[in-house]
Design an enzyme around this catalytic site. Structure first.
Site, PDB file in Angstrom:
ATOM      1  N   GLU A  67      54.567 -16.766 -25.080  1.00  0.00           N
ATOM      2  CA  GLU A  67      53.594 -16.149 -24.344  1.00  0.00           C
ATOM      3  C   GLU A  67      52.510 -15.592 -24.862  1.00  0.00           C
ATOM      4  O   GLU A  67      52.401 -15.370 -25.827  1.00  0.00           O
ATOM      5  CB  GLU A  67      54.341 -14.742 -23.656  1.00  0.00           C
ATOM      6  CG  GLU A  67      55.062 -14.869 -22.069  1.00  0.00           C
ATOM      7  CD  GLU A  67      53.765 -15.519 -21.394  1.00  0.00           C
ATOM      8  OE1 GLU A  67      52.542 -15.218 -21.236  1.00  0.00           O
ATOM      9  OE2 GLU A  67      53.926 -15.656 -19.997  1.00  0.00           O
ATOM     10  N   ASP A  68      51.302 -16.017 -24.037  1.00  0.00           N
ATOM     11  CA  ASP A  68      49.860 -15.408 -24.664  1.00  0.00           C
ATOM     12  C   ASP A  68      49.636 -13.686 -23.882  1.00  0.00           C
ATOM     13  O   ASP A  68      48.195 -13.309 -23.976  1.00  0.00           O
ATOM     14  CB  ASP A  68      48.610 -16.279 -24.009  1.00  0.00           C
ATOM     15  CG  ASP A  68      48.227 -16.204 -22.986  1.00  0.00           C
ATOM     16  OD1 ASP A  68      49.267 -16.305 -22.226  1.00  0.00           O
ATOM     17  OD2 ASP A  68      47.249 -16.429 -22.081  1.00  0.00           O
ATOM     18  N   THR A  72      42.792 -22.574 -20.177  1.00  0.00           N
ATOM     19  CA  THR A  72      42.878 -22.635 -18.467  1.00  0.00           C
ATOM     20  C   THR A  72      42.027 -20.913 -18.051  1.00  0.00           C
ATOM     21  O   THR A  72      41.402 -20.965 -17.370  1.00  0.00           O
ATOM     22  CB  THR A  72      43.416 -23.178 -17.472  1.00  0.00           C
ATOM     23  OG1 THR A  72      44.514 -21.970 -17.892  1.00  0.00           O
ATOM     24  CG2 THR A  72      43.519 -24.844 -17.933  1.00  0.00           C
ATOM     25  N   ASP A 107      54.425 -20.710 -21.273  1.00  0.00           N
ATOM     26  CA  ASP A 107      53.609 -20.473 -20.356  1.00  0.00           C
ATOM     27  C   ASP A 107      53.099 -21.768 -20.586  1.00  0.00           C
ATOM     28  O   ASP A 107      52.983 -22.790 -21.663  1.00  0.00           O
ATOM     29  CB  ASP A 107      53.170 -19.249 -21.030  1.00  0.00           C
ATOM     30  CG  ASP A 107      52.093 -18.535 -20.316  1.00  0.00           C
ATOM     31  OD1 ASP A 107      52.116 -18.112 -19.244  1.00  0.00           O
ATOM     32  OD2 ASP A 107      51.080 -18.186 -20.777  1.00  0.00           O
ATOM     33  N   LEU A 108      51.557 -21.904 -19.388  1.00  0.00           N
ATOM     34  CA  LEU A 108      51.730 -22.784 -19.961  1.00  0.00           C
ATOM     35  C   LEU A 108      49.274 -22.067 -19.690  1.00  0.00           C
ATOM     36  O   LEU A 108      48.807 -22.333 -21.051  1.00  0.00           O
ATOM     37  CB  LEU A 108      51.261 -23.419 -17.879  1.00  0.00           C
ATOM     38  CG  LEU A 108      49.367 -23.866 -17.878  1.00  0.00           C
ATOM     39  CD1 LEU A 108      50.064 -25.750 -18.256  1.00  0.00           C
ATOM     40  CD2 LEU A 108      49.362 -24.479 -16.175  1.00  0.00           C
ATOM     41  N   ASP A 109      48.904 -21.332 -18.485  1.00  0.00           N
ATOM     42  CA  ASP A 109      46.996 -20.716 -18.644  1.00  0.00           C
ATOM     43  C   ASP A 109      47.551 -20.207 -20.193  1.00  0.00           C
ATOM     44  O   ASP A 109      48.437 -18.890 -20.455  1.00  0.00           O
ATOM     45  CB  ASP A 109      47.003 -19.385 -18.082  1.00  0.00           C
ATOM     46  CG  ASP A 109      46.514 -20.987 -16.679  1.00  0.00           C
ATOM     47  OD1 ASP A 109      46.189 -21.944 -17.299  1.00  0.00           O
ATOM     48  OD2 ASP A 109      47.224 -20.135 -15.899  1.00  0.00           O
ATOM     49  N   ARG A 116      47.588 -15.197  -8.064  1.00  0.00           N
ATOM     50  CA  ARG A 116      46.367 -14.927  -7.984  1.00  0.00           C
ATOM     51  C   ARG A 116      45.973 -13.588  -7.096  1.00  0.00           C
ATOM     52  O   ARG A 116      45.088 -13.133  -6.947  1.00  0.00           O
ATOM     53  CB  ARG A 116      46.074 -16.628  -7.920  1.00  0.00           C
ATOM     54  CG  ARG A 116      44.543 -17.305  -6.834  1.00  0.00           C
ATOM     55  CD  ARG A 116      44.771 -18.025  -6.199  1.00  0.00           C
ATOM     56  NE  ARG A 116      45.655 -19.389  -6.659  1.00  0.00           N
ATOM     57  CZ  ARG A 116      46.272 -20.689  -6.105  1.00  0.00           C
ATOM     58  NH1 ARG A 116      45.640 -20.695  -4.713  1.00  0.00           N
ATOM     59  NH2 ARG A 116      46.843 -21.748  -6.970  1.00  0.00           N
ATOM     60  N   SER A 137      55.809 -20.150 -15.664  1.00  0.00           N
ATOM     61  CA  SER A 137      53.833 -20.299 -15.428  1.00  0.00           C
ATOM     62  C   SER A 137      53.942 -19.710 -14.245  1.00  0.00           C
ATOM     63  O   SER A 137      54.494 -19.909 -13.181  1.00  0.00           O
ATOM     64  CB  SER A 137      53.033 -21.429 -15.509  1.00  0.00           C
ATOM     65  OG  SER A 137      51.766 -20.843 -15.027  1.00  0.00           O
ATOM     66  N   ALA A 138      52.823 -18.667 -14.175  1.00  0.00           N
ATOM     67  CA  ALA A 138      52.241 -18.195 -12.776  1.00  0.00           C
ATOM     68  C   ALA A 138      52.087 -18.774 -12.098  1.00  0.00           C
ATOM     69  O   ALA A 138      51.941 -18.267 -10.828  1.00  0.00           O
ATOM     70  CB  ALA A 138      51.628 -16.436 -13.118  1.00  0.00           C
ATOM     71  N   SER A 139      51.214 -20.173 -12.738  1.00  0.00           N
ATOM     72  CA  SER A 139      50.271 -20.766 -11.908  1.00  0.00           C
ATOM     73  C   SER A 139      50.717 -21.756 -10.932  1.00  0.00           C
ATOM     74  O   SER A 139      52.040 -22.414 -11.099  1.00  0.00           O
ATOM     75  CB  SER A 139      49.642 -21.382 -12.706  1.00  0.00           C
ATOM     76  OG  SER A 139      48.186 -22.221 -12.017  1.00  0.00           O
ATOM     77  N   LYS A 159      55.781 -12.104 -13.880  1.00  0.00           N
ATOM     78  CA  LYS A 159      55.161 -11.318 -14.714  1.00  0.00           C
ATOM     79  C   LYS A 159      55.405 -10.236 -14.807  1.00  0.00           C
ATOM     80  O   LYS A 159      53.888  -9.653 -13.666  1.00  0.00           O
ATOM     81  CB  LYS A 159      55.002 -12.187 -16.070  1.00  0.00           C
ATOM     82  CG  LYS A 159      55.445 -13.667 -15.972  1.00  0.00           C
ATOM     83  CD  LYS A 159      54.775 -14.526 -16.503  1.00  0.00           C
ATOM     84  CE  LYS A 159      55.263 -15.846 -16.655  1.00  0.00           C
ATOM     85  NZ  LYS A 159      53.870 -16.606 -17.086  1.00  0.00           N
ATOM     86  N   LYS A 218      45.816 -12.295 -16.936  1.00  0.00           N
ATOM     87  CA  LYS A 218      46.536 -12.838 -17.540  1.00  0.00           C
ATOM     88  C   LYS A 218      47.999 -13.063 -16.837  1.00  0.00           C
ATOM     89  O   LYS A 218      48.492 -11.736 -17.461  1.00  0.00           O
ATOM     90  CB  LYS A 218      46.640 -13.141 -19.354  1.00  0.00           C
ATOM     91  CG  LYS A 218      44.760 -13.132 -19.659  1.00  0.00           C
ATOM     92  CD  LYS A 218      44.735 -13.411 -21.302  1.00  0.00           C
ATOM     93  CE  LYS A 218      43.437 -13.974 -21.731  1.00  0.00           C
ATOM     94  NZ  LYS A 218      43.425 -14.133 -22.970  1.00  0.00           N
ATOM     95  N   GLY A 219      48.633 -14.313 -17.082  1.00  0.00           N
ATOM     96  CA  GLY A 219      49.818 -13.580 -16.845  1.00  0.00           C
ATOM     97  C   GLY A 219      50.263 -13.709 -15.357  1.00  0.00           C
ATOM     98  O   GLY A 219      51.767 -13.255 -14.459  1.00  0.00           O
TER      99      GLY A 219
END
Ligand code: B16
Ligand code: MG
Length: 217
Positions: free
Chosen positions: A168-169, A16, A8-10, A48, A113-115, A144, A44-45
């Protein structure tokens, strides 16, 4: 033995989440909605569009699509201003050594990532070349905890979900990995991420022996 290691990214590679929070807070403040750090956990995750809906629900606000579109653009424009000066110093501690170790061991590495801002972030932090495959918010339709983003990454790598490991966070992301039959590794709090197969407070606590054991399993 090649496994897929999907990041995952963020909140996993870069922190971020704090910038997302600041940008959403501006929107929430303008609408007189109380938006705390605890509320931010809910985002989170999450995509937008869904994040804005959650914030409006918190404030009990019904809005037109036109207004929502305007706020979504504002939020992202504001968020992007925080990314302008981003560089490798924003990579979270312990992440680079793991990426390097996985490369040495010829493992497959993906981003899930969801971003929609994932690629510029990987470029600015100088780590985009580590990733064999990038699946982000521009490539999926289901957010997700739907496993679409991770399943797509594994498929592109030609590796089965059972041989895929997800870092994942977020709760939604851990659930997505579990639903997708992948090995979930939660990065963060044990109480929040208790559904994960393994949990580490951060990447500095993950040692090479543990990664090695995942590869040979
Ligand atoms: P953007 P991840 C997610 O990224 C964030 O956790 C979430 O807070 C954010 O709303 C979402 O990306 C969308 O990001 O507005 O940049 O498209 O954790 O899945 O890497
Ligand atoms: Mg995340």
């Amino acid at each position: 033995n090649t496994k897929a290691f999907i990041f995952d990214l963020d909140g996993v590679i870069v922190d971020t989440a704090k910038y997302h929070y600041l940008a959403w807070q501006k929107i929430a403040n303008a609408l007189n909605i109380d938006f705390t750090h605890e509320h931010n956990e809910l985002l989170k995750g999450v995509s937008r569009v869904r994040s804005l809906d959650i914030i409006l629900e918190l404030g009990n606000i019904q809005a037109s699509q036109e207004d929502k579109d305007k706020w979504l653009i504002q939020k992202n424009e504001d968020y992007l201003t925080y990314l302008v000066d981003m560089d490798e110093s924003e990579i979270l501690p312990g992440v680079l050594p793991i990426l390097q170790f996985l490369k040495e061991k010829n493992q497959a590495i993906a981003l899930g990532s969801a971003s929609k801002n994932a690629r510029p972030i990987l470029e600015k932090t100088g780590i985009i070349s580590y990733f064999d495959v990038i699946v982000d918010g521009n490539d999926v339709t289901n957010a997700k905890p739907d496993p679409e983003v991770f399943l797509k990454a594994a498929r592109l790598l030609n590796i089965s979900p059972e041989n895929s490991i997800v870092f994942e966070d977020s709760v939604a992301g851990v659930q997505a990995a579990n639903i997708g039959n992948m090995t979930s590794i939660g990065i963060g709090s044990k109480t929040v991420l208790h559904e994960a197969k393994y949990i580490f407070e951060d990447f500095t606590l993950i040692d090479q022996n543990f990664i090695e054991s995942l590869i040979t399993k």
